[in-house]
Motif scaffolding. Structure first.
Motif: not given
Length: 727
Positions: A80-89, A246-265
């Motif tokens: 699927i040639l599209d960009r993920a923008v979030g996860i409905d867990r 430097g390394a920057q996390p993808q912004g949409w990960l913040a809305g997943t509700g997953l545990q993050l460290h500095d924005g990374f999963i």
């Protein structure tokens, strides 16, 4: 043997290195009952190890790209040639930028990182981020092509990556005959943090010898179209600004509700996140049990563990733990064919290190050149003639699966002529024509054997393909009935696939002004989608009616059958990235043709859509119905990017030989790959119209202004139905 039906959905979000290796391994050791989907906005993914070499000019672009479309074919996965923008867990759905969500039972995320300057005004408009890599490589190629005599490059970020790319840039531009001014900005007190003293001294010496300026303790405050404003309001002129900050996390990960460290999963030793149904690997993941810097080597070494654990999570079994090494060998190229190594604080540099790095990188990419086939043993005994069919080319999808013209003519000869007074015409034209009140109604049916596992995409193309016959008659679409054969799978997956098909079809028909009013579904061996469509018209345009002197206009390029056949074969073609060729082909097939048909219908004397029998076959139908001949200029016939190269490499649709056999005896034809594409079956192809010569130029201008790559490809002449093709 028939494929076992899927009952679980595994979705791989992103085409990073870990996922690429998982897909490669999956193709060799698949887990029965699992439908694998890879989601990525691009059909190809760059290999980070070769990027500096590509920027320096040592590697062609295709040498550093992993073809995700070919890789997915090997793995039996849908793309699927599209960009993920979030996860409905809660609902277990991946949210996408350009289409409805897709379901998952298990998901894995490998989307890499970004390296832009989000807090710096003007950066988004005037700077280029080194990551994502694909966009950077394209922007760099365009910049080099400008051939500025004294290009000014500013690299924001003085780590190993920034310094490496600065040297690569300088080397490439000097090789092009330019005299570049390259400046590296580092906000910290010293460049190359994290490297040992020996490697740092070696690289700083290289920068000095290459004339690359290094400014430490310096921050970019604003990026402008022609320069960088530094702290203290100093200004640094620049023609190309690269961010490697430097390394920057993808912004949409913040809305997943997953545990993050500095924005990374955050993941544990099994690479599982805080949600048991979601894994993560590569730079987007943070190893809570063993934190490490962001580096591709960890993604590569995570892949075998990730592959094992995904299958264990889907089928039951004990998971493996990933234990990263404490340190790793860093090989940093220096623009030319030399490199510096860093490990345990040692200083090593020279051409031999670049050759070592080159061998490592090429060995990695070799994993994605040719994939081992899955041999299927033939039966020990078989009826005479079966071996001949089995030894042929596998059946193509789309219009390439159509019955050959010869067999179709024999079958249609047995159909009696229409007897009802309201039937104006039956078999022979693009659609049947019925009287309806004071006007006319056209009726057609078409279906396609799936050539992609993306049911939503397949439904959209099948709907547009079916509409082509209505549009070609100059009619306005009215209603559609769907005929869908679904493959065996878990009932909830089957229901989901049917929903995707119907929703996608409804969008297409609604945009065309038609309603979907029902249909029929059944279960079979593979996905097949078809539609019966009606349309209304005051007058219809048939294949007959063209006159000598008329100009032939073709609204779309040819080559879809050859491209789809090449994708099915999965073999690499030198100089081409097949995934990009396929993506371009799919994009054309999803373009509605109604507006082009409406424009042509204002002047066309005869018109047809170019589909299964290829341009030559459909043109001969027009000539037979109109009683004239045609001259065709081969160099004027538009082709899809990559189609001619694929044809030259021996790729062709399984229907193409039958198309040639039916049409070639009535043609003067040069040899070559371009000529072979005249017999290429098209899916959702363009329109071929015969228009008066005096109307041709204005029609072409209007078509091209609306975005259709229409072309004048020939003209009609006196004579029996015959095509003379000039090179």
């Amino acid at each position: 043997m028939q494929a076992l039906p899927p009952v679980r959905d595994l979705v791989l979000i992103g085409g990073g290195h870990a996922h690429a290796l998982v897909l490669r391994q999956w193709g060799m050791r698949p887990l029965a009952g699992v439908r694998v989907t890879v989601v990525d906005p691009n059909p190809v993914a760059p290999y980070t190890g070769m990027l500096p070499g590509h920027i320096a000019g040592h590697y062609a672009r295709e040498e550093m790209m992993i073809d995700l479309v070919r890789l997915a074919r090997h793995a039996g996965a849908r793309v699927i040639l599209d960009r993920a923008v979030g996860i409905d867990r809660q609902a277990r759905r991946v949210l996408l930028a350009g289409r409805p969500p897709i379901a998952y039972d298990l998901a894995s995320i490998d989307i890499g990182i970004a390296s832009g300057l989000p807090g710096v005004p003007g950066a988004a408009e005037h700077a280029v981020a080194a990551k994502p890599l694909g966009a950077y490589a394209e922007r760099w190629a365009a910049f080099v092509a400008r051939r500025l005599p004294r290009p000014r490059i500013v690299v924001v970020g003085g780590g190993a990556g920034g310094v490496e790319l600065a040297m690569a840039s300088a080397h490439r531009l000097r090789g092009e005959g330019a005299e570049p001014e390259v400046t590296v900005l580092e906000s910290g007190p010293a460049a190359l943090p994290g490297l040992g003293d020996g490697a740092r001294r070696a690289l700083l010496g290289r920068l000095e010898r290459m004339g690359i300026r290094l400014l430490t303790g310096t921050t970019a405050e604003r990026i402008e179209v022609d320069g960088v404003v530094l702290d203290g309001n100093r200004r640094l002129p620049a023609d190309f600004v690269l961010s490697v900050a430097g390394a920057q996390p993808q912004g949409w990960l913040a809305g997943t509700g997953l545990q993050l460290h500095d924005g990374f999963i955050v993941v544990g030793p099994t690479l599982r996140s805080s949600d048991p149904a979601i894994f993560a690997a590569g730079d987007c993941a943070h190893l809570a049990h063993a934190p490490r810097p962001k580096a591709g080597v960890f993604a590569v070494r995570e892949a075998p563990v990730l592959f094992h654990n995904l299958q264990a999570a889907l089928a039951g079994g004990r998971m493996h733990a990933y234990r990263p090494q404490r340190d790793y060998l860093k090989l940093i190229s220096c623009g030319g064919r030399a490199a510096v190594a860093d490990k345990f604080g040692l200083r090593l540099e020279g051409a031999w290190l670049w050759r070592w790095k080159d061998r490592i990188d090429r060995a990695f990419m070799e994993k994605f050149r040719d994939y081992p086939g899955m041999a299927v043993a033939p039966p020990s005994r078989m009826a005479e003639g079966l071996d001949e069919i089995l030894s042929g080319q596998p059946l193509c999808g789309g219009c390439g699966a159509k019955l050959a013209a010869g067999g179709l003519e024999v079958a249609l000869a047995e159909v009696p002529a229409p007897r009802r007074p309201d039937v104006v015409s039956g078999p022979g034209d693009d659609a049947a024509v019925l009287r309806s009140g004071s006007g006319l109604q056209v009726l057609t049916t078409d279906h396609l054997r799936a050539f992609t596992q993306d049911a939503r995409l397949m439904a959209s193309i099948a709907a547009l393909h079916a509409l082509g016959d209505v549009w070609a008659m100059g009619a306005a679409p009215q209603v559609a009935l769907a005929q869908v054969i679904l493959p065996r799978m878990a009932p909830r997956m089957q229901a989901g696939m049917l929903s995707e098909v119907m929703a996608s079809a409804a969008e297409v028909f609604s945009a065309a002004g038609a309603d979907v009013v029902g249909g029929h579904s059944s279960v079979g061996a593979e996905l097949t989608i078809g539609f019966t469509v009606t349309g209304l018209a005051e007058r219809v345009i048939g294949k007959g009616g063209a006159r000598p002197g008329d100009v032939l206009i073709l609204t779309r390029p040819l080559g879809s059958g050859t491209i789809l056949a090449a994708e099915m074969a999965g073999r690499p073609v030198p100089g081409l990235l097949l995934g990009e060729v396929v993506a371009g082909c799919l994009a054309q097939m999803q373009r509605p043709g109604g507006a082009a048909a409406q424009l042509l219908s204002t002047a066309a004397r005869a018109m047809t859509d170019v589909t299964g029998f290829g341009l030559a076959g459909h043109l001969l139908e027009m000539l037979a119905a109109s009683g004239c001949a045609a001259r065709l200029r081969l160099d004027a016939v538009p082709l899809l990017p990559g189609a001619e190269a694929l044809a030259a490499a021996g790729h062709a649709s399984s229907l193409a030989p039958a198309n040639r056999a039916a049409a070639a005896p009535r043609m003067d034809l040069p040899e070559g790959a371009r000529a072979a594409l005249l017999f290429d079956p098209q899916t959702a192809g363009g329109f071929l119209a015969a228009v008066p010569a005096e109307a041709a130029e204005a029609l072409l201008a209007r078509l091209q202004a609306s975005g259709d790559p229409a072309a004048r490809i020939g003209e009609l002449v006196e004579g029996r139905p015959w095509i003379s093709v000039s090179a």
